[in-house]
Design a protein around this motif. Sequence first.
Motif, PDB file in Angstrom:
ATOM      1  N   ASN A  45     -38.245 -11.750  77.438  1.00 13.28           N
ATOM      2  CA  ASN A  45     -39.136 -11.716  78.593  1.00 13.28           C
ATOM      3  C   ASN A  45     -38.425 -11.082  79.770  1.00 13.28           C
ATOM      4  O   ASN A  45     -37.242 -11.359  80.012  1.00 13.28           O
ATOM      5  CB  ASN A  45     -39.590 -13.137  78.953  1.00 13.28           C
ATOM      6  CG  ASN A  45     -40.748 -13.157  79.910  1.00 13.28           C
ATOM      7  OD1 ASN A  45     -40.583 -12.984  81.116  1.00 13.28           O
ATOM      8  ND2 ASN A  45     -41.952 -13.363  79.393  1.00 13.28           N
ATOM      9  N   ILE A  46     -39.148 -10.247  80.510  1.00 15.08           N
ATOM     10  CA  ILE A  46     -38.536  -9.506  81.616  1.00 15.08           C
ATOM     11  C   ILE A  46     -38.052 -10.437  82.725  1.00 15.08           C
ATOM     12  O   ILE A  46     -36.938 -10.305  83.230  1.00 15.08           O
ATOM     13  CB  ILE A  46     -39.533  -8.479  82.196  1.00 15.08           C
ATOM     14  CG1 ILE A  46     -39.877  -7.420  81.147  1.00 15.08           C
ATOM     15  CG2 ILE A  46     -38.951  -7.806  83.443  1.00 15.08           C
ATOM     16  CD1 ILE A  46     -40.939  -6.441  81.602  1.00 15.08           C
ATOM     17  N   TYR A 102     -37.761   1.135  79.086  1.00 17.30           N
ATOM     18  CA  TYR A 102     -36.480   1.032  79.782  1.00 17.30           C
ATOM     19  C   TYR A 102     -36.350   2.061  80.898  1.00 17.30           C
ATOM     20  O   TYR A 102     -36.935   3.139  80.847  1.00 17.30           O
ATOM     21  CB  TYR A 102     -35.315   1.229  78.799  1.00 17.30           C
ATOM     22  CG  TYR A 102     -35.187   0.144  77.764  1.00 17.30           C
ATOM     23  CD1 TYR A 102     -34.416  -0.984  78.010  1.00 17.30           C
ATOM     24  CD2 TYR A 102     -35.817   0.259  76.524  1.00 17.30           C
ATOM     25  CE1 TYR A 102     -34.275  -1.988  77.052  1.00 17.30           C
ATOM     26  CE2 TYR A 102     -35.690  -0.727  75.558  1.00 17.30           C
ATOM     27  CZ  TYR A 102     -34.914  -1.848  75.826  1.00 17.30           C
ATOM     28  OH  TYR A 102     -34.785  -2.826  74.876  1.00 17.30           O
ATOM     29  N   GLU A 103     -35.569   1.686  81.891  1.00 24.09           N
ATOM     30  CA  GLU A 103     -35.142   2.615  82.932  1.00 24.09           C
ATOM     31  C   GLU A 103     -33.649   2.395  83.172  1.00 24.09           C
ATOM     32  O   GLU A 103     -33.142   1.281  83.008  1.00 24.09           O
ATOM     33  CB  GLU A 103     -35.914   2.394  84.242  1.00 24.09           C
ATOM     34  CG  GLU A 103     -37.304   2.990  84.255  1.00 24.09           C
ATOM     35  CD  GLU A 103     -37.953   2.894  85.623  1.00 24.09           C
ATOM     36  OE1 GLU A 103     -37.264   2.466  86.586  1.00 24.09           O
ATOM     37  OE2 GLU A 103     -39.146   3.218  85.736  1.00 24.09           O
ATOM     38  N   THR A 104     -32.959   3.471  83.528  1.00 25.03           N
ATOM     39  CA  THR A 104     -31.530   3.359  83.825  1.00 25.03           C
ATOM     40  C   THR A 104     -31.340   3.045  85.302  1.00 25.03           C
ATOM     41  O   THR A 104     -31.841   3.760  86.165  1.00 25.03           O
ATOM     42  CB  THR A 104     -30.789   4.661  83.472  1.00 25.03           C
ATOM     43  OG1 THR A 104     -30.976   4.944  82.081  1.00 25.03           O
ATOM     44  CG2 THR A 104     -29.304   4.531  83.772  1.00 25.03           C
ATOM     45  N   LYS A 105     -30.634   1.948  85.565  1.00 27.06           N
ATOM     46  CA  LYS A 105     -30.362   1.555  86.941  1.00 27.06           C
ATOM     47  C   LYS A 105     -28.876   1.332  87.130  1.00 27.06           C
ATOM     48  O   LYS A 105     -28.157   0.969  86.187  1.00 27.06           O
ATOM     49  CB  LYS A 105     -31.138   0.275  87.301  1.00 27.06           C
ATOM     50  CG  LYS A 105     -32.651   0.477  87.328  1.00 27.06           C
ATOM     51  CD  LYS A 105     -33.353  -0.744  87.886  1.00 27.06           C
ATOM     52  CE  LYS A 105     -34.853  -0.503  87.993  1.00 27.06           C
ATOM     53  NZ  LYS A 105     -35.562  -1.658  88.584  1.00 27.06           N
ATOM     54  N   ARG A 155     -41.010  -2.635  82.277  1.00 27.60           N
ATOM     55  CA  ARG A 155     -42.399  -2.958  81.952  1.00 27.60           C
ATOM     56  C   ARG A 155     -42.570  -2.920  80.442  1.00 27.60           C
ATOM     57  O   ARG A 155     -41.607  -2.650  79.713  1.00 27.60           O
ATOM     58  CB  ARG A 155     -43.380  -1.973  82.629  1.00 27.60           C
ATOM     59  CG  ARG A 155     -43.158  -0.523  82.270  1.00 27.60           C
ATOM     60  CD  ARG A 155     -44.030   0.413  83.100  1.00 27.60           C
ATOM     61  NE  ARG A 155     -43.758   1.804  82.832  1.00 27.60           N
ATOM     62  CZ  ARG A 155     -44.307   2.523  81.859  1.00 27.60           C
ATOM     63  NH1 ARG A 155     -45.213   1.947  81.051  1.00 27.60           N
ATOM     64  NH2 ARG A 155     -44.000   3.787  81.691  1.00 27.60           N
ATOM     65  N   THR A 156     -43.771  -3.226  79.981  1.00 26.72           N
ATOM     66  CA  THR A 156     -44.034  -3.222  78.543  1.00 26.72           C
ATOM     67  C   THR A 156     -45.272  -2.394  78.231  1.00 26.72           C
ATOM     68  O   THR A 156     -46.136  -2.186  79.098  1.00 26.72           O
ATOM     69  CB  THR A 156     -44.240  -4.650  78.014  1.00 26.72           C
ATOM     70  OG1 THR A 156     -45.429  -5.207  78.613  1.00 26.72           O
ATOM     71  CG2 THR A 156     -43.048  -5.532  78.330  1.00 26.72           C
ATOM     72  N   GLU A 157     -45.352  -1.942  77.008  1.00 23.22           N
ATOM     73  CA  GLU A 157     -46.535  -1.257  76.499  1.00 23.22           C
ATOM     74  C   GLU A 157     -46.868  -1.846  75.140  1.00 23.22           C
ATOM     75  O   GLU A 157     -45.977  -2.042  74.302  1.00 23.22           O
ATOM     76  CB  GLU A 157     -46.284   0.249  76.374  1.00 23.22           C
ATOM     77  CG  GLU A 157     -46.141   0.973  77.707  1.00 23.22           C
ATOM     78  CD  GLU A 157     -45.932   2.467  77.537  1.00 23.22           C
ATOM     79  OE1 GLU A 157     -45.790   2.911  76.362  1.00 23.22           O
ATOM     80  OE2 GLU A 157     -45.905   3.193  78.544  1.00 23.22           O
TER      81      GLU A 157
END
Length: 245
Positions: A141-142, A164-167, A179-181
């Motif tokens: 879970n996020i 995913y995103e790179t942070k 987020r999710t899809e």
Amino acid sequence: MKKWIVILFALLPSLVMAAGAKVHLDQANNDLSDKASLQNGAKLFMNYCFGCHSTQYQRYERVANDLGIPLDLMKENLIFDPKAKVGSLMENAIPDKSAAKWFGAPPPDLTLVARVRGVDWLYTYLRSFYADPSRPFGVNNIIFPSVGMPHVLEELQGIPHPVYETKIVDGEEHKVVVRTETNGRGELNREEYDNAVRDLVNFLEYSGDPVKLERHALGWWVMAFLVIFTVVVVFLKKEYWRDVH
């Protein structure tokens, strides 16, 4: 000692929300006056949540009366324990020892969860599960990393996959789930699923404070009384002190 316990309990929701202030929460925008929403939320809770979680400070009859559910329909469709009566507390049948063995800890009672966590947290949480084969139940879970429960609403939503995103965190790059899809194989589309979760959260908010609407309505009458009483007191004060001056 009791005084400090009461103060701590009163401040607990604020402390919890403050601890999760870094997490973006979507607004639930639920409506406690929407009986249809509350009825659907009760149905969803009993069918998907009640197998593990109870609301042991509620009674079936009180819920039926508050939500406008006929008692015969409540007995037929929302009371699954053959030993339970319409006036019984809403306790599930799962033993704590068995639950602790299966889940690592007994699933908590959810009567007050909306007051402790907040409705926006619950709304975001139930829409933030994603597939994670490394976890015991295959999901994570996020906003609640390493969550210890399955995604019980998966058949409604479908299988959610992480995006995913790179942070940069502390000067290093990290891939984080933002987020999710879903795979589109759930019984509901995205909007329908969001509405279903909103109904469920609406019911949980009602569970934590069944007289909230009545209390708010009474508050307006109290404020009106205080205004009128203040006006009367001012005139009385002028009348009593007129001869003194």
